[in-house]
Design an enzyme around this catalytic site. Structure first.
Site, PDB file in Angstrom:
ATOM      1  N   HIS A  26       0.847  -1.194   0.000  1.00  0.00           N
ATOM      2  CA  HIS A  26       0.000   0.000   0.000  1.00  0.00           C
ATOM      3  C   HIS A  26       0.878   1.237   0.000  1.00  0.00           C
ATOM      4  O   HIS A  26       2.039   1.212   0.432  1.00  0.00           O
ATOM      5  CB  HIS A  26      -0.944   0.007   1.201  1.00  0.00           C
ATOM      6  CG  HIS A  26      -0.276   0.347   2.516  1.00  0.00           C
ATOM      7  ND1 HIS A  26      -0.138   1.633   2.968  1.00  0.00           N
ATOM      8  CD2 HIS A  26       0.306  -0.444   3.453  1.00  0.00           C
ATOM      9  CE1 HIS A  26       0.486   1.621   4.133  1.00  0.00           C
ATOM     10  NE2 HIS A  26       0.777   0.370   4.452  1.00  0.00           N
ATOM     11  N   CYS A  27       0.319   2.329  -0.533  1.00  0.00           N
ATOM     12  CA  CYS A  27       0.987   3.623  -0.448  1.00  0.00           C
ATOM     13  C   CYS A  27       0.144   4.503   0.462  1.00  0.00           C
ATOM     14  O   CYS A  27      -0.578   4.002   1.328  1.00  0.00           O
ATOM     15  CB  CYS A  27       1.177   4.246  -1.832  1.00  0.00           C
ATOM     16  SG  CYS A  27      -0.347   4.501  -2.745  1.00  0.00           S
ATOM     17  N   ILE A  28       0.184   5.808   0.293  1.00  0.00           N
ATOM     18  CA  ILE A  28      -0.515   6.710   1.215  1.00  0.00           C
ATOM     19  C   ILE A  28      -2.024   6.575   1.097  1.00  0.00           C
ATOM     20  O   ILE A  28      -2.751   6.730   2.076  1.00  0.00           O
ATOM     21  CB  ILE A  28      -0.084   8.167   0.954  1.00  0.00           C
ATOM     22  CG1 ILE A  28       1.410   8.320   1.249  1.00  0.00           C
ATOM     23  CG2 ILE A  28      -0.877   9.146   1.812  1.00  0.00           C
ATOM     24  CD1 ILE A  28       1.961   9.686   0.914  1.00  0.00           C
ATOM     25  N   ARG A  30      -3.590   4.063  -1.496  1.00  0.00           N
ATOM     26  CA  ARG A  30      -4.034   2.958  -2.337  1.00  0.00           C
ATOM     27  C   ARG A  30      -3.565   1.596  -1.827  1.00  0.00           C
ATOM     28  O   ARG A  30      -2.442   1.461  -1.356  1.00  0.00           O
ATOM     29  CB  ARG A  30      -3.509   3.120  -3.775  1.00  0.00           C
ATOM     30  CG  ARG A  30      -3.685   4.490  -4.348  1.00  0.00           C
ATOM     31  CD  ARG A  30      -3.113   4.559  -5.762  1.00  0.00           C
ATOM     32  NE  ARG A  30      -3.004   5.958  -6.208  1.00  0.00           N
ATOM     33  CZ  ARG A  30      -2.726   6.332  -7.439  1.00  0.00           C
ATOM     34  NH1 ARG A  30      -2.501   5.436  -8.363  1.00  0.00           N
ATOM     35  NH2 ARG A  30      -2.655   7.615  -7.760  1.00  0.00           N
TER      36      ARG A  30
END
Length: 460
Positions: A26-28, A30
């Site tokens: 995961h990113c910030i 998504r």
């Protein structure tokens, strides 16, 4: 409180089930799935699921945009499934055997690689950058003395991750390339070892390795040398595993890595990547020098589009290279206004719309962009549903980019971009960067509220 457990369960079910998931990061904002078969995912159901902002298929990944709650949902998925075990054991070959990777373009694969390497430690990175920015502000205002031990302690906290950046990159790159991560970290530590740094600083020293000349460069805070070194390490290890008996691999392979890969990094990889790094920095700097207005206009206008397709990650190695080579970055300041433009557009929609659901989404998205610097909820939840607002916002952001580029705005630390960090950005770059962000916020708000957003369109 949101039911993250149910949302996590529903998302896994509609991406084709746990058995269809090769890996998950995961990113910030998504969740980034690598699926075995993307056709098994029920995209329409996911798009309409409460708690999901948007679903995208890009960079060889099946991306589910959640927003600021993404980490909570991710944690619940790991608790409920064995996907976390797949993440830790996944090899590079398995990661790139998915249908998405086969169909993905070179740009998508590079973007996926960069985001996978930099994203895991981005929280610590931005926190340290924010502290460094405020230290610049406090010393500029004479609120903190640089000779004090308090400053020394705080500066160490803010600068440690930048100085030892190769160590962080080594671990994450090893995960992506399939190398042994702790050996990669040990090689990175050797690059930053005090005696090696001392040899570099001693301009009179003649450095050789078994009579082979070694041209030392400064490895602390560098980016490219360790990435290429870990890639070479991964290739060597895979070759050794084919010829060395398994019973002694754990002893022989680390020894060979240290004896071959580290000297190779010092003799060849480091000097070559240093030339590439300086050439890259000089080339981009030449473009800005030729026409800063055009460079600022292009970056400011297109930045929201880069975010949409996840291409903004491709700039991160260039930015980090600028910090290492120049001591500052000048590429990103023209894009700073985009955060404020997105926040302003969402705020205008929030104030004008009569639709309760849109008012809730636009209000929270505006706060997310303005306070947290997280723009994806605004882009996907509000602006992409109205092309006129999106286009007008991009145009005004382009004007903001021109102001930042023409005035030579820079950033000396990786500080997040939001209203809370404006004092730190002012200390780094002066009033011009603040003016550019205010122009974007005010301009986008007025254009959206007065012209771009028509309330009757929403009611229709």
């Amino acid at each position: 409180m949101a039911d993250y457990s149910k949302l996590a369960k529903d998302i896994v079910e509609h991406v084709g089930g746990e058995e269809n998931v090769n890996s998950l990061t995961h990113c910030i904002t998504r969740l980034r799935f690598k699926l075995k078969d993307e056709s098994k995912a029920d995209t329409e159901t996911l798009k309409n699921m409460q708690g999901v902002i948007k679903v995208m298929q890009a960079a060889g990944q099946y991306q589910v945009v959640i927003g600021s709650d993404v980490e909570d949902v991710y944690d619940q998925i790991l608790l409920q499934t064995s996907i976390g075990d797949k993440n830790s054991s996944e090899s590079v070959e398995a990661a790139h055997s998915t249908s998405g990777d086969k169909k993905g373009s070179v740009v998508e694969k590079i973007t996926d690689l960069i985001s996978g390497i930099f994203m895991p430690f981005m929280g610590a990175f931005t926190g340290a950058g924010l502290l460094k920015g405020f230290l610049v502000l406090f010393t500029t205002l004479s609120l903190l003395d640089k000779t004090s031990t308090t400053y020394t302690i705080l500066y160490a906290a803010s600068d440690g991750i930048f100085y030892f950046l190769p160590v962080f990159l080594a671990y994450c790159a090893a995960q992506k390339f399939g190398a042994k991560p702790f050996i990669s970290m040990a090689i990175a530590c050797a690059m930053c070892y005090p005696s090696m740094t001392g040899l570099f600083n001693d301009k009179e020293a003649v450095v050789t390795f078994f009579s082979i000349p070694v041209k030392l460069i400064s490895y602390p805070s560098s980016v490219l040398p360790i990435l290429i070194t870990v890639y070479a390490q991964s290739k060597l290890e895979k070759g050794l595993m084919k010829v060395i008996p398994k019973i002694i691999q754990s002893i022989i392979i680390p020894l060979v890595d240290f004896v071959i890969v580290f000297p190779l990094a010092l003799i060849a990889i480091g000097p070559v990547t240093d030339v590439v790094s300086r050439g890259l920095a000089g080339g981009i700097q030449a473009v800005f020098s030729f026409s800063p207005a055009i460079a600022g206009l292009v970056l400011g206008t297109l930045w929201p589009l880069f975010i949409v397709f996840g291409l903004h990650w491709g700039f991160l190695p260039i930015i980090m290279n600028n910090y290492s080579v120049l001591g500052y970055d000048y590429i990103m300041p023209p894009t700073f206004g985009a955060n404020f433009g997105i926040a302003a557009a969402c705020l205008a929609v929030f104030l004008k719309t009569r639709d309760k659901d849109l008012k809730l989404v636009s209000g929270s998205a505006s706060i997310s962009a303005l306070i947290g610097g997280v723009t994806e909820p605004g882009i996907y939840g509000v602006l992409m549903k109205n092309k006129r607002i999106f286009i007008c916002m991009c145009v005004v952001n382009g004007l903001s980019g021109i102001i930042a580029a023409v005035t030579g705005s820079i950033r000396t630390a990786q500080v997040p971009i939001n209203v809370l960090t404006m004092p730190a950005l002012y200390a780094m770059s002066g009033p011009a960067i603040i003016i550019s962000m205010v122009v974007s916020f005010v301009g986008v708000f007025l254009v959206t509220y007065l012209f771009a957003y028509k309330n009757e369109e929403q009611t229709k």
